[in-house]
Design a protein around this motif. Structure first.
Motif, short mmCIF file in Angstrom:
data_model
loop_
_atom_site.label_atom_id
_atom_site.label_comp_id
_atom_site.label_asym_id
_atom_site.label_seq_id
_atom_site.Cartn_x
_atom_site.Cartn_y
_atom_site.Cartn_z
N THR A 42 9.84 4.37 -2.56
CA THR A 42 10.31 3.43 -1.54
C THR A 42 9.57 2.09 -1.56
O THR A 42 10.09 1.09 -1.07
CB THR A 42 10.19 4.05 -0.13
N THR A 43 8.37 2.06 -2.13
CA THR A 43 7.57 0.82 -2.09
C THR A 43 7.35 0.18 -3.45
O THR A 43 6.75 -0.90 -3.53
CB THR A 43 6.19 1.08 -1.45
N ALA A 44 7.82 0.81 -4.53
CA ALA A 44 7.51 0.30 -5.88
C ALA A 44 7.96 -1.15 -6.04
O ALA A 44 7.23 -1.98 -6.60
CB ALA A 44 8.18 1.18 -6.94
N ARG A 45 9.14 -1.48 -5.56
CA ARG A 45 9.62 -2.85 -5.69
C ARG A 45 8.75 -3.82 -4.87
O ARG A 45 8.43 -4.93 -5.32
CB ARG A 45 11.08 -2.95 -5.26
N GLN A 46 8.38 -3.41 -3.66
CA GLN A 46 7.53 -4.25 -2.81
C GLN A 46 6.17 -4.48 -3.47
O GLN A 46 5.64 -5.60 -3.47
CB GLN A 46 7.35 -3.59 -1.44
N VAL A 47 5.60 -3.42 -4.04
CA VAL A 47 4.31 -3.56 -4.74
C VAL A 47 4.48 -4.47 -5.96
O VAL A 47 3.64 -5.35 -6.21
CB VAL A 47 3.76 -2.18 -5.17
N ALA A 48 5.58 -4.28 -6.70
CA ALA A 48 5.83 -5.11 -7.88
C ALA A 48 5.93 -6.58 -7.51
O ALA A 48 5.41 -7.46 -8.22
CB ALA A 48 7.10 -4.65 -8.59
N GLU A 49 6.59 -6.87 -6.40
CA GLU A 49 6.72 -8.27 -5.98
C GLU A 49 5.36 -8.84 -5.59
O GLU A 49 5.04 -9.99 -5.93
CB GLU A 49 7.70 -8.40 -4.81
N ALA A 50 4.52 -8.05 -4.90
CA ALA A 50 3.19 -8.53 -4.55
C ALA A 50 2.35 -8.79 -5.80
O ALA A 50 1.63 -9.78 -5.89
CB ALA A 50 2.49 -7.52 -3.63
N VAL A 51 2.46 -7.88 -6.78
CA VAL A 51 1.76 -8.08 -8.06
C VAL A 51 2.23 -9.38 -8.71
O VAL A 51 1.42 -10.20 -9.17
CB VAL A 51 2.01 -6.90 -9.02
N ALA A 52 3.53 -9.58 -8.74
CA ALA A 52 4.10 -10.76 -9.38
C ALA A 52 3.67 -12.05 -8.67
O ALA A 52 3.38 -13.06 -9.32
CB ALA A 52 5.62 -10.65 -9.43
N VAL A 53 3.65 -12.02 -7.34
CA VAL A 53 3.21 -13.20 -6.58
C VAL A 53 1.77 -13.55 -6.94
O VAL A 53 1.43 -14.72 -7.15
CB VAL A 53 3.36 -12.94 -5.06
N VAL A 54 0.92 -12.55 -7.01
CA VAL A 54 -0.48 -12.78 -7.37
C VAL A 54 -0.60 -13.30 -8.81
O VAL A 54 -1.30 -14.28 -9.08
CB VAL A 54 -1.31 -11.49 -7.20
N ALA A 55 0.11 -12.64 -9.72
CA ALA A 55 0.03 -13.03 -11.13
C ALA A 55 0.53 -14.45 -11.35
O ALA A 55 -0.05 -15.22 -12.13
CB ALA A 55 0.81 -12.04 -11.99
N GLU A 56 1.61 -14.82 -10.67
CA GLU A 56 2.14 -16.18 -10.81
C GLU A 56 1.13 -17.21 -10.29
O GLU A 56 0.98 -18.29 -10.88
CB GLU A 56 3.47 -16.31 -10.06
#
Length: 381
Positions: free
Chosen positions: A78-92
């Motif tokens: 249920t949270t994988a996409r939310q975690v992925a977006e947070a990772v991507a925001v940090v990485a960007e």
């Protein structure tokens, strides 16, 4: 500025440790797998509150029930996409701030390690960079592993080190990092950026974050089996010499239950679908004019400390991640929550029920929840 050679031929070549692939992370840790370091929860808690430093011993690894493992997998789905977006925001944000090819990721073992692995994968996939990534130790009250820093700077001259962790609580580790970087500059004449990149920053103590929401990062639910089978880090004079890295154990015996690589694979699957939104959010965060570091969470914890008559602020552990740690390896007194119906709290409520720990709603809580460790030296009013 003091000039000191960082090259030290006595620094050890890293030994292979952990269950992650070598291209994902290299641990700069001394392998203490053969040393008996674990102490029972009650004994360890008593020792800590009587002055023994937490880094001198290890908790017994919590063996989760089948119900709890199912909850972990449900939460991941249920949270994988939310975690992925947070990772991507940090990485960007990291890529935008550091446009050279000298980027080196240094995740703070062990909670930061899966996050560092994910950030590296995102950067490797969505840029022409493939930054080295190391797992290193930082310990509250003792500082960062300077030998690990020296190794990275020796292997990568001119390295622009980005420190990475999973989340913030009241900001204790960020403060240790700030102090450690200042000390390193005084001692060696090398200025390091003390910015700490995290997925969730409910404590408002980090400038590079994915979200300020106190949401459940699934890797907070488990210990070594979601962190490359690595223990917490250890620093004890009789085990760690002047040229050693801080120590840790590699729990090979848990290999059949290891979820570390499956966890990062499940989140990385969503990178492409969240990339556009993450890039826009990262640019918005980078363009903000206000100072992102306000330490607001620490103010909240002072109120809890006062309301419950707690002498030692270190017994108050705010946020989903820190509360989970309290339930897994400390002696909890009670859990405070913002709302019993908060969906982020399912693992917290299950663990609290399993351990017989009372849960109370607490008005105007900045975080989703807060764990309070049982003081063993005084009676709480």
């Amino acid at each position: 500025m003091k000039e000191t050679r960082l090259e030290n031929n006595l620094l050890a070549t890293p030994v292979p440790m952990g269950s992650y692939r070598s291209e994902d992370v290299v641990f700069l840790l001394k392998d203490l797998s053969s040393v008996d370091l674990e102490r029972g929860t009650e004994d360890r808690e008593e020792a800590i509150q009587n002055g023994t430093h937490y880094s001198e011993m290890l908790p017994v690894e919590y063996r989760p029930s089948e119900e709890y493992i199912r909850l972990f997998h449900d939460t991941l789905r249920t949270t994988a996409r939310q975690v992925a977006e947070a990772v991507a925001v940090v990485a960007e944000q990291i890529m935008a701030k550091r446009r050279g090819d000298n980027l080196v990721l240094a995740s703070l073992a062990r909670a930061g390690t899966p996050i560092g692995v994910l950030i590296k994968r995102y950067i490797r996939t969505h840029s022409n960079l493939n930054p080295p990534h190391y797992g290193i130790s930082i310990i509250r009250g003792k500082g960062i592993d300077e030998n690990a820093l020296k190794y990275m700077l020796r292997e990568h001259p001119g390295a622009d080190i980005q420190f990475v962790d999973g989340w913030t609580g009241k900001g204790a580790i960020r403060k240790v990092l700030i102090q450690a970087c200042a000390k390193f500059e005084r001692d060696y004449g090398v200025r390091l950026n003390d910015d700490l990149a995290v997925l969730a920053d409910p404590g408002c103590c980090s400038a590079t974050y994915g979200t300020r929401d106190d949401f459940l990062i699934p890797s907070a639910c488990l210990n070594s089996t979601v962190s490359g089978l690595i223990s917490r880090t250890v620093l004890r004079d009789d085990l760690i010499g002047p040229n050693d890295y801080h120590g840790a154990k590699y729990y090979k015996e848990w290999a059949e239950e290891d979820l570390s690589n499956g966890y990062v694979d499940a989140i990385a699957e969503h990178f492409e679908s969240v990339r556009e939104a993450a890039r826009a959010q990262a640019l918005s965060l980078l363009a903000r004019e206000e100072d992102p570091v306000t330490w607001k969470g620490e103010q909240d914890i002072r109120r809890i400390q006062s309301d419950f008559g707690i002498a030692d602020i270190n017994l108050v552990k705010p946020g989903v991640g820190e509360t989970t740690r309290v339930l897994l390896r400390r002696v909890p007194w009670k859990i405070l929550v913002d709302d019993l119906n908060n969906p982020n709290l399912a693992p917290i409520l299950l663990l609290a029920k399993d351990r017989g720990v009372p849960v109370e709603e607490y008005a105007d809580l900045t975080y989703s929840c807060c764990g309070i460790i049982k003081p063993l030296k005084e009676v709480i009013s």
